[in-house]
Design a protein around this motif. Structure first.
Motif, short mmCIF file in Angstrom:
data_model
loop_
_atom_site.label_atom_id
_atom_site.label_comp_id
_atom_site.label_asym_id
_atom_site.label_seq_id
_atom_site.Cartn_x
_atom_site.Cartn_y
_atom_site.Cartn_z
N TYR A 1 35.41 47.03 37.20
CA TYR A 1 36.83 47.22 36.87
C TYR A 1 37.13 46.79 35.44
N ALA A 2 36.63 45.62 35.06
CA ALA A 2 36.89 45.11 33.71
C ALA A 2 36.31 46.07 32.66
N GLU A 3 35.14 46.57 32.93
CA GLU A 3 34.52 47.51 31.99
C GLU A 3 35.32 48.80 31.91
N ASP A 4 35.77 49.31 33.06
CA ASP A 4 36.57 50.54 33.09
C ASP A 4 37.88 50.40 32.33
N THR A 5 38.45 49.20 32.33
CA THR A 5 39.72 48.99 31.65
C THR A 5 39.54 48.60 30.19
N GLY A 6 38.29 48.55 29.72
CA GLY A 6 38.03 48.25 28.32
C GLY A 6 38.06 46.77 27.99
N SER A 7 38.00 45.92 29.02
CA SER A 7 38.01 44.47 28.81
C SER A 7 36.86 43.83 29.56
N PRO A 8 35.61 44.11 29.14
CA PRO A 8 34.48 43.56 29.88
C PRO A 8 34.52 42.03 29.94
N LEU A 9 33.97 41.52 31.00
CA LEU A 9 34.01 40.08 31.28
C LEU A 9 32.84 39.33 30.65
#
Length: 151
Positions: free
Chosen positions: A45-53
């Motif tokens: 999800y984080a990667e899909d939203t452009g904010s990888p964890l």
């Protein structure tokens, strides 16, 4: 007013239960422990939203210690589901990305839900969706404030 609050909380609880069940089924489908699947969902999800964890942020999201997060990431990395990268100019900063072996399974599993959600959103005017998004942001802020005070 009380009936509206009760009805809203009932809907949110039901959604939360369904989300938990969805993650549990994803875990079973992949043959993973539920916590590993929940972490994988957070990474995707984080990667899909452009904010990888980062690993630290993932640990916070799934309530694990740094050691337990490292063990979890080792398991997911060995399966080809997660890749740790160093994308920052500060080479100490690790970014979590989905690995090549999870791309297709994730699309297969989550595709029907994504398509259903897109169709549902398309049924509503943009202004109504924006109001709902604002409500959810305010609800999250309210919950975060209460949790912070309870510390």
């Amino acid at each position: 007013m009380e009936d509206r609050v009760t009805s809203l909380l009932d809907g949110l609880r039901s959604f939360g239960a369904n989300y938990t069940e969805f993650t549990r089924r994803f875990a079973n489908w992949l043959g993973l422990h539920a916590t590993d699947a929940a972490a994988l969902v957070e990474i995707l999800y984080a990667e899909d939203t452009g904010s990888p964890l980062s690993p630290a942020r993932l640990g916070e999201r799934v309530s694990l210690t740094s050691g337990a997060t490292t063990n979890l990431l080792n398991r997911l990395e060995n399966l080809g589901y997660v890749v740790r990268t160093r994308e920052s100019t500060d080479r100490r900063v690790v970014t979590l990305r989905s690995g090549p072996d999870i791309q297709e399974p994730a699309r297969e599993f989550f595709g029907p839900f994504s398509a259903g959600l897109a169709a549902l959103v398309a049924e509503y005017p943009a202004e109504e969706i924006e109001r709902f998004e604002a409500f959810l942001r305010s609800l999250r802020s309210t919950m975060d404030n209460v949790l912070d005070r309870q510390g």
